[in-house]
Design a protein around this motif. Structure first.
Motif, mmCIF file in Angstrom:
data_model
loop_
_atom_site.group_PDB
_atom_site.id
_atom_site.type_symbol
_atom_site.label_atom_id
_atom_site.label_comp_id
_atom_site.label_asym_id
_atom_site.label_seq_id
_atom_site.Cartn_x
_atom_site.Cartn_y
_atom_site.Cartn_z
ATOM 1 N N TRP A 120 -13.011 10.589 -26.320
ATOM 2 C CA TRP A 120 -12.247 10.841 -27.553
ATOM 3 C C TRP A 120 -13.171 10.753 -28.772
ATOM 4 O O TRP A 120 -13.166 11.641 -29.619
ATOM 5 N N ALA A 121 -13.978 9.699 -28.845
ATOM 6 C CA ALA A 121 -14.877 9.514 -29.981
ATOM 7 C C ALA A 121 -15.936 10.620 -30.031
ATOM 8 O O ALA A 121 -16.258 11.149 -31.105
ATOM 9 N N PHE A 122 -16.467 11.002 -28.869
ATOM 10 C CA PHE A 122 -17.473 12.066 -28.813
ATOM 11 C C PHE A 122 -16.883 13.381 -29.320
ATOM 12 O O PHE A 122 -17.515 14.084 -30.113
ATOM 13 N N ASP A 123 -15.669 13.700 -28.876
ATOM 14 C CA ASP A 123 -15.011 14.928 -29.336
ATOM 15 C C ASP A 123 -14.732 14.886 -30.834
ATOM 16 O O ASP A 123 -14.833 15.900 -31.526
ATOM 17 N N ARG A 124 -14.374 13.730 -31.354
ATOM 18 C CA ARG A 124 -14.114 13.584 -32.785
ATOM 19 C C ARG A 124 -15.405 13.776 -33.580
ATOM 20 O O ARG A 124 -15.408 14.384 -34.647
ATOM 21 N N LEU A 125 -16.499 13.250 -33.053
ATOM 22 C CA LEU A 125 -17.782 13.325 -33.745
ATOM 23 C C LEU A 125 -18.402 14.722 -33.657
ATOM 24 O O LEU A 125 -18.883 15.257 -34.653
ATOM 25 N N PHE A 126 -18.366 15.322 -32.469
ATOM 26 C CA PHE A 126 -19.051 16.601 -32.251
ATOM 27 C C PHE A 126 -18.114 17.797 -32.127
ATOM 28 O O PHE A 126 -18.574 18.917 -31.973
ATOM 29 N N GLY A 127 -16.817 17.581 -32.143
ATOM 30 C CA GLY A 127 -15.856 18.667 -31.977
ATOM 31 C C GLY A 127 -15.608 18.954 -30.512
ATOM 32 O O GLY A 127 -16.381 18.558 -29.642
ATOM 33 N N LEU A 128 -14.503 19.610 -30.259
ATOM 34 C CA LEU A 128 -14.158 19.981 -28.877
ATOM 35 C C LEU A 128 -15.111 21.035 -28.358
ATOM 36 O O LEU A 128 -15.586 21.878 -29.116
ATOM 37 N N PRO A 129 -15.376 21.026 -27.051
ATOM 38 C CA PRO A 129 -16.208 22.094 -26.484
ATOM 39 C C PRO A 129 -15.435 23.421 -26.544
ATOM 40 O O PRO A 129 -14.210 23.441 -26.699
ATOM 41 N N ALA A 130 -16.167 24.493 -26.405
ATOM 42 C CA ALA A 130 -15.542 25.826 -26.457
ATOM 43 C C ALA A 130 -14.411 25.956 -25.443
ATOM 44 O O ALA A 130 -13.414 26.626 -25.697
ATOM 45 N N SER A 131 -14.536 25.296 -24.318
ATOM 46 C CA SER A 131 -13.525 25.399 -23.259
ATOM 47 C C SER A 131 -12.185 24.827 -23.684
ATOM 48 O O SER A 131 -11.149 25.174 -23.127
#
Length: 143
Positions: free
Chosen positions: A130-141
């Motif tokens: 969750w934190a990684f996605d918040r920091l770097f954004g969701l992957p293209a998938s």
């Protein structure tokens, strides 16, 4: 180009940072549970982390390939939870024999170590992702 547009680099950064935290978490937990030394706990954690990192790279590539084919985008609570559960289940298959051998313990004791680590890592995986996605954004998938 944003990190979420570079899936291989994103997965590599994810796996590397995840495992660094995972080594510390597992070394401390194993030191508390097992009759072992800090050094033996740390070396085991590094071995387990290496296995986990390889599994992480393969699993996330497969998960994102599946995710890209789904009609519903984003990462819901259910999808995040499935990701964490499936990842941990696969990892146990790899680590249980190593745990038994490394600590010279019977299956039931190794399962107890793994159960404690699984609970800790389920929480850690969910929060980290969750934190990684918040920091770097969701992957293209997932977009």
């Amino acid at each position: 180009m944003a990190l979420h547009d570079r899936p291989r680099l994103r997965r590599l950064i994810y796996a590397t940072t995840f495992e660094a935290g995972g080594i510390l978490l597992s070394a401390v937990l194993l030191l508390a549970m097992a009759e072992t030394t800090a050094g033996k706990s740390l070396v085991f954690s590094i071995l387990a982390s290496t296995i986990a990192m390889l599994w992480n790279l393969a699993f996330n590539a497969a998960f994102e390939a599946w995710e890209a084919r789904q009609p519903i985008r984003g990462r819901s609570l259910a999808r995040r939870s499935a990701h964490a559960l499936l990842f941990e289940a696969g990892l146990v298959l790899f680590l249980l024999p190593l745990t038994m051998w490394w600590f010279a313990v019977p299956l039931i004791e190794a399962l107890a170590y793994e159960a404690a680590l699984i609970v800790a890592f389920l929480v850690y995986t969910w929060i980290f992702t969750w934190a990684f996605d918040r920091l770097f954004g969701l992957p293209a998938s997932a977009r």
